[in-house]
Design an enzyme around this catalytic site. Structure first.
Site, mmCIF file in Angstrom:
data_model
loop_
_atom_site.group_PDB
_atom_site.id
_atom_site.type_symbol
_atom_site.label_atom_id
_atom_site.label_comp_id
_atom_site.label_asym_id
_atom_site.label_seq_id
_atom_site.Cartn_x
_atom_site.Cartn_y
_atom_site.Cartn_z
ATOM 1 N N SER A 93 78.421 29.539 -23.222
ATOM 2 C CA SER A 93 79.467 29.461 -22.190
ATOM 3 C C SER A 93 78.847 29.234 -20.811
ATOM 4 O O SER A 93 77.968 29.990 -20.386
ATOM 5 C CB SER A 93 80.264 30.767 -22.199
ATOM 6 O OG SER A 93 80.811 31.007 -20.930
ATOM 7 N N HIS A 96 80.873 25.532 -24.129
ATOM 8 C CA HIS A 96 82.118 26.258 -23.844
ATOM 9 C C HIS A 96 82.298 26.259 -22.333
ATOM 10 O O HIS A 96 81.500 26.844 -21.601
ATOM 11 C CB HIS A 96 82.017 27.677 -24.400
ATOM 12 C CG HIS A 96 83.266 28.479 -24.216
ATOM 13 N ND1 HIS A 96 84.313 28.468 -25.112
ATOM 14 C CD2 HIS A 96 83.649 29.333 -23.220
ATOM 15 C CE1 HIS A 96 85.273 29.274 -24.692
ATOM 16 N NE2 HIS A 96 84.902 29.804 -23.534
ATOM 17 N N ASP A 155 84.359 27.274 -19.262
ATOM 18 C CA ASP A 155 85.377 28.225 -18.793
ATOM 19 C C ASP A 155 85.984 27.783 -17.465
ATOM 20 O O ASP A 155 85.269 27.624 -16.465
ATOM 21 C CB ASP A 155 84.734 29.608 -18.612
ATOM 22 C CG ASP A 155 84.495 30.294 -19.945
ATOM 23 O OD1 ASP A 155 85.453 30.430 -20.721
ATOM 24 O OD2 ASP A 155 83.336 30.682 -20.204
ATOM 25 N N MET A 173 88.647 28.796 -14.545
ATOM 26 C CA MET A 173 89.395 29.935 -13.997
ATOM 27 C C MET A 173 89.981 29.560 -12.646
ATOM 28 O O MET A 173 89.336 28.831 -11.870
ATOM 29 C CB MET A 173 88.465 31.135 -13.837
ATOM 30 C CG MET A 173 87.806 31.540 -15.144
ATOM 31 S SD MET A 173 86.816 33.009 -14.928
ATOM 32 C CE MET A 173 86.216 33.238 -16.587
ATOM 33 N N HIS A 205 88.018 25.911 -22.010
ATOM 34 C CA HIS A 205 88.816 27.136 -22.141
ATOM 35 C C HIS A 205 89.576 27.322 -20.837
ATOM 36 O O HIS A 205 89.005 27.750 -19.831
ATOM 37 C CB HIS A 205 87.862 28.314 -22.420
ATOM 38 C CG HIS A 205 88.551 29.633 -22.488
ATOM 39 N ND1 HIS A 205 87.865 30.826 -22.529
ATOM 40 C CD2 HIS A 205 89.877 29.967 -22.537
ATOM 41 C CE1 HIS A 205 88.729 31.828 -22.596
ATOM 42 N NE2 HIS A 205 89.951 31.331 -22.589
ATOM 43 N N MET A 223 91.767 29.051 -18.347
ATOM 44 C CA MET A 223 92.324 30.340 -17.927
ATOM 45 C C MET A 223 93.021 30.059 -16.603
ATOM 46 O O MET A 223 92.595 30.524 -15.536
ATOM 47 C CB MET A 223 91.199 31.383 -17.795
ATOM 48 C CG MET A 223 90.661 31.828 -19.145
ATOM 49 S SD MET A 223 89.044 32.621 -19.048
ATOM 50 C CE MET A 223 87.983 31.183 -19.099
ATOM 51 N N MET A 227 90.073 36.689 -27.970
ATOM 52 C CA MET A 227 89.345 37.196 -26.807
ATOM 53 C C MET A 227 88.949 38.641 -27.094
ATOM 54 O O MET A 227 89.807 39.486 -27.363
ATOM 55 C CB MET A 227 90.233 37.151 -25.557
ATOM 56 C CG MET A 227 90.604 35.758 -25.071
ATOM 57 S SD MET A 227 89.210 34.695 -24.674
ATOM 58 C CE MET A 227 88.377 35.637 -23.395
ATOM 59 N N ASP A 246 85.438 35.174 -28.387
ATOM 60 C CA ASP A 246 84.918 34.933 -27.034
ATOM 61 C C ASP A 246 84.886 36.233 -26.242
ATOM 62 O O ASP A 246 85.930 36.840 -25.999
ATOM 63 C CB ASP A 246 85.829 33.893 -26.343
ATOM 64 C CG ASP A 246 85.323 33.519 -24.961
ATOM 65 O OD1 ASP A 246 84.270 34.014 -24.528
ATOM 66 O OD2 ASP A 246 86.016 32.704 -24.297
HETATM 67 C C1 DX5 Z 1 85.439 35.295 -20.300
HETATM 68 C C2 DX5 Z 1 85.040 33.934 -20.791
HETATM 69 C C3 DX5 Z 1 83.860 33.939 -21.676
HETATM 70 C C4 DX5 Z 1 82.600 34.462 -21.046
HETATM 71 C C5 DX5 Z 1 81.742 35.031 -22.111
HETATM 72 O O1 DX5 Z 1 86.669 35.215 -19.675
HETATM 73 O O2 DX5 Z 1 86.097 33.319 -21.467
HETATM 74 O O3 DX5 Z 1 83.650 32.667 -22.259
HETATM 75 O O4 DX5 Z 1 81.871 33.483 -20.380
HETATM 76 O O5 DX5 Z 1 80.638 35.607 -21.513
HETATM 77 P P1 DX5 Z 1 79.878 36.798 -22.240
HETATM 78 O O6 DX5 Z 1 79.395 36.240 -23.538
HETATM 79 O O7 DX5 Z 1 78.790 37.152 -21.295
HETATM 80 O O8 DX5 Z 1 80.899 37.886 -22.434
HETATM 81 ZN ZN ZN Z 2 85.678 31.459 -22.549
#
Ligand code: DX5
Ligand code: ZN
Length: 228
Positions: A9, A34, A36, A38, A68, A70, A139, A177
């Site tokens: 990620s 991956h 992310d 946000m 992903h 969010m 999650m 995740d």
């Molecule tokens: C959290 C993300 C994850 C995060 C995972 O909201 O969706 O993908 O980066 O990081 P670790 O593996 O450090 O929990």
């Molecule tokens: Zn994620």
């Protein structure tokens, strides 16, 4: 045996040299990226948009990119990520007013579709959309940050979703995740996960290959991995 996927990620990568750091994680054995996203609205953090996906493609990243989302709302941003080079797009059901429509939109833009379920999101949300899903992401932390602790009650949820997928007969990837470490990896694998999203368990390690090799060892030797 179906191959399990390890998805580093970007949240834990070095953003000042993102292309280089992601290449390093892929060369070390990561299967896909991956990514992310946000928005400081659906989750209390802010990351990157479609232009960074495009930059990674221009840099030479050819591995699948799993976006992903969010963010809320989700629909308006989907075509931009698809255009930029995403292969998978996953969103949170709470962030879409019309889940079925959002799933259709992802497919119409040529990407594989996924739903990400927060620790407190009930599985009933899957009831009428299983046939439209390529991925279900459980999650195992509340979304927003890397480096959080794995929430143990999500293990049972992973188990339940494994059963739901098997019963459905659909070819759906079960991803997990959040908070995955070498210490809880074997428990998550035992519940039937297909994809392991790993942020800090790869990028915060000195030797990415050693970290990913240990994960593969656990997947391939479930009986021997009680040590972990
Ligand atoms: C959290 C993300 C994850 C995060 C995972 O909201 O969706 O993908 O980066 O990081 P670790 O593996 O450090 O929990
Ligand atoms: Zn994620």
């Amino acid at each position: 045996m179906k191959k399990c996927l390890i998805a580093p990620s970007i949240l834990s990568a070095d953003c000042a040299r993102l292309g280089e750091d992601i290449s390093k994680a892929l060369d070390a054995g990561g299967d896909l990226v991956h990514f992310d996203v946000m928005d400081n609205h659906y989750v209390p953090n802010l990351t990157m948009g479609p232009m960074v996906v495009k930059s990674l493609r221009n840099y030479g990243i050819t591995a699948p990119i799993d976006v992903h989302l969010m963010v809320e709302p989700v629909d308006c941003i989907i075509p931009y990520f698809a255009e930029a080079g995403a292969n998978y797009i996953t969103f949170h059901p709470e962030a879409s007013k019309h889940i079925d429509r959002t799933l259709q939109l992802i497919k119409a833009n040529g990407c594989c579709s996924g739903l990400a379920l927060n620790p407190a999101t009930p599985l009933s949300i899957l009831d009428y959309v299983m046939h439209k899903l390529d991925t279900i992401v459980i999650m195992s932390v509340n979304p927003g940050f890397s480096g959080q602790l794995f929430i143990p009650s999500t293990l049972h949820k992973i188990h339940q979703v494994r059963q739901l997928i098997n019963k459905s007969g659909y070819d759906i990837c079960l991803a997990v995740d959040g908070g995955i470490t070498i210490s809880n990896f074997s428990k998550i694998a035992a519940e039937g996960a297909d994809m392991f999203v790993v942020g800090s368990a790869v990028f915060n390690q000195i030797d990415y290959k050693k970290a990913i090799d240990s994960m593969r060892y656990i997947i391939e030797n479930p009986m021997l991995s009680s040590y972990y």
